[in-house]
Write a protein that holds these residues in place. Sequence first.
Motif, PDB file in Angstrom:
ATOM      1  N   PHE A  83       8.337   8.604  -3.342  1.00 17.56           N
ATOM      2  CA  PHE A  83       8.901   7.725  -4.365  1.00 17.56           C
ATOM      3  C   PHE A  83       8.814   6.265  -3.942  1.00 17.56           C
ATOM      4  O   PHE A  83       9.274   5.385  -4.644  1.00 17.56           O
ATOM      5  CB  PHE A  83      10.351   8.106  -4.657  1.00 17.56           C
ATOM      6  CG  PHE A  83      10.449   9.263  -5.607  1.00 17.56           C
ATOM      7  CD1 PHE A  83      10.581   9.047  -6.964  1.00 17.56           C
ATOM      8  CD2 PHE A  83      10.376  10.554  -5.148  1.00 17.56           C
ATOM      9  CE1 PHE A  83      10.651  10.101  -7.847  1.00 17.56           C
ATOM     10  CE2 PHE A  83      10.447  11.616  -6.013  1.00 17.56           C
ATOM     11  CZ  PHE A  83      10.591  11.397  -7.369  1.00 17.56           C
ATOM     12  N   SER A  84       8.236   6.006  -2.804  1.00 23.49           N
ATOM     13  CA  SER A  84       8.031   4.637  -2.360  1.00 23.49           C
ATOM     14  C   SER A  84       7.055   3.956  -3.325  1.00 23.49           C
ATOM     15  O   SER A  84       5.974   4.485  -3.593  1.00 23.49           O
ATOM     16  CB  SER A  84       7.443   4.636  -0.948  1.00 23.49           C
ATOM     17  OG  SER A  84       6.815   3.409  -0.669  1.00 23.49           O
ATOM     18  N   PRO A  85       7.404   2.783  -3.854  1.00 21.85           N
ATOM     19  CA  PRO A  85       6.496   2.096  -4.780  1.00 21.85           C
ATOM     20  C   PRO A  85       5.110   1.840  -4.171  1.00 21.85           C
ATOM     21  O   PRO A  85       4.110   1.847  -4.884  1.00 21.85           O
ATOM     22  CB  PRO A  85       7.205   0.772  -5.077  1.00 21.85           C
ATOM     23  CG  PRO A  85       8.636   1.018  -4.774  1.00 21.85           C
ATOM     24  CD  PRO A  85       8.653   2.040  -3.669  1.00 21.85           C
ATOM     25  N   GLU A  86       5.051   1.654  -2.866  1.00 23.56           N
ATOM     26  CA  GLU A  86       3.755   1.401  -2.213  1.00 23.56           C
ATOM     27  C   GLU A  86       2.892   2.656  -2.129  1.00 23.56           C
ATOM     28  O   GLU A  86       1.679   2.570  -2.057  1.00 23.56           O
ATOM     29  CB  GLU A  86       3.966   0.852  -0.791  1.00 23.56           C
ATOM     30  CG  GLU A  86       4.661  -0.482  -0.722  1.00 23.56           C
ATOM     31  CD  GLU A  86       6.173  -0.361  -0.856  1.00 23.56           C
ATOM     32  OE1 GLU A  86       6.742   0.682  -0.472  1.00 23.56           O
ATOM     33  OE2 GLU A  86       6.791  -1.311  -1.367  1.00 23.56           O
ATOM     34  N   ASP A  87       3.518   3.832  -2.124  1.00 23.33           N
ATOM     35  CA  ASP A  87       2.769   5.074  -1.916  1.00 23.33           C
ATOM     36  C   ASP A  87       2.602   5.928  -3.169  1.00 23.33           C
ATOM     37  O   ASP A  87       1.744   6.801  -3.210  1.00 23.33           O
ATOM     38  CB  ASP A  87       3.459   5.921  -0.836  1.00 23.33           C
ATOM     39  CG  ASP A  87       3.452   5.239   0.518  1.00 23.33           C
ATOM     40  OD1 ASP A  87       2.473   4.522   0.824  1.00 23.33           O
ATOM     41  OD2 ASP A  87       4.427   5.408   1.263  1.00 23.33           O
ATOM     42  N   PHE A  88       3.432   5.713  -4.172  1.00 21.83           N
ATOM     43  CA  PHE A  88       3.437   6.588  -5.349  1.00 21.83           C
ATOM     44  C   PHE A  88       2.055   6.709  -5.985  1.00 21.83           C
ATOM     45  O   PHE A  88       1.587   7.810  -6.257  1.00 21.83           O
ATOM     46  CB  PHE A  88       4.459   6.088  -6.374  1.00 21.83           C
ATOM     47  CG  PHE A  88       4.572   6.954  -7.592  1.00 21.83           C
ATOM     48  CD1 PHE A  88       5.203   8.187  -7.517  1.00 21.83           C
ATOM     49  CD2 PHE A  88       4.052   6.547  -8.805  1.00 21.83           C
ATOM     50  CE1 PHE A  88       5.316   8.993  -8.624  1.00 21.83           C
ATOM     51  CE2 PHE A  88       4.150   7.348  -9.927  1.00 21.83           C
ATOM     52  CZ  PHE A  88       4.792   8.571  -9.837  1.00 21.83           C
TER      53      PHE A  88
END
Length: 137
Positions: A83-88
């Motif tokens: 759920f990390s914005p960088e990884d989604f």
Amino acid sequence: GDMKKPSGGVPDLIAQQGGWMATRDQIIRMDEDLCQGSFLPPFDEPLYYEDGQQSMNVEFWSGGYQYFTGVRGGCNMQRIISFSPEDFSKHFIYHMANNKQKQLATERMLRADHLYGQLNTILKKAKQDKLKTETQK
């Protein structure tokens, strides 16, 4: 709340994976321990007929149904996403054949940012419910 959990094989709840990666050891473990039927050939009865060629479409063998559903010998694997914005967004791939955009009904399409928002809403609600349950103990 009251809704019954759908089975692992409801087709309209499955988005085709389109691709997946596993190590040799993971594939052997799926074949020998985790999947209901064989993950690797031979595909024997009673779960498979005609060496897996009967009633098995490309979505089954491409890693969608076989990998993620609990039907017909499937492995019933669960998807885990960050759920990390960088990884989604790294969990998505573009379907190069570009045919699904015309084959699927428009109401089944969802923008990635809308999906991210919906999933975050569910996550926040689950955290609230968990905290509420823990404080009631």
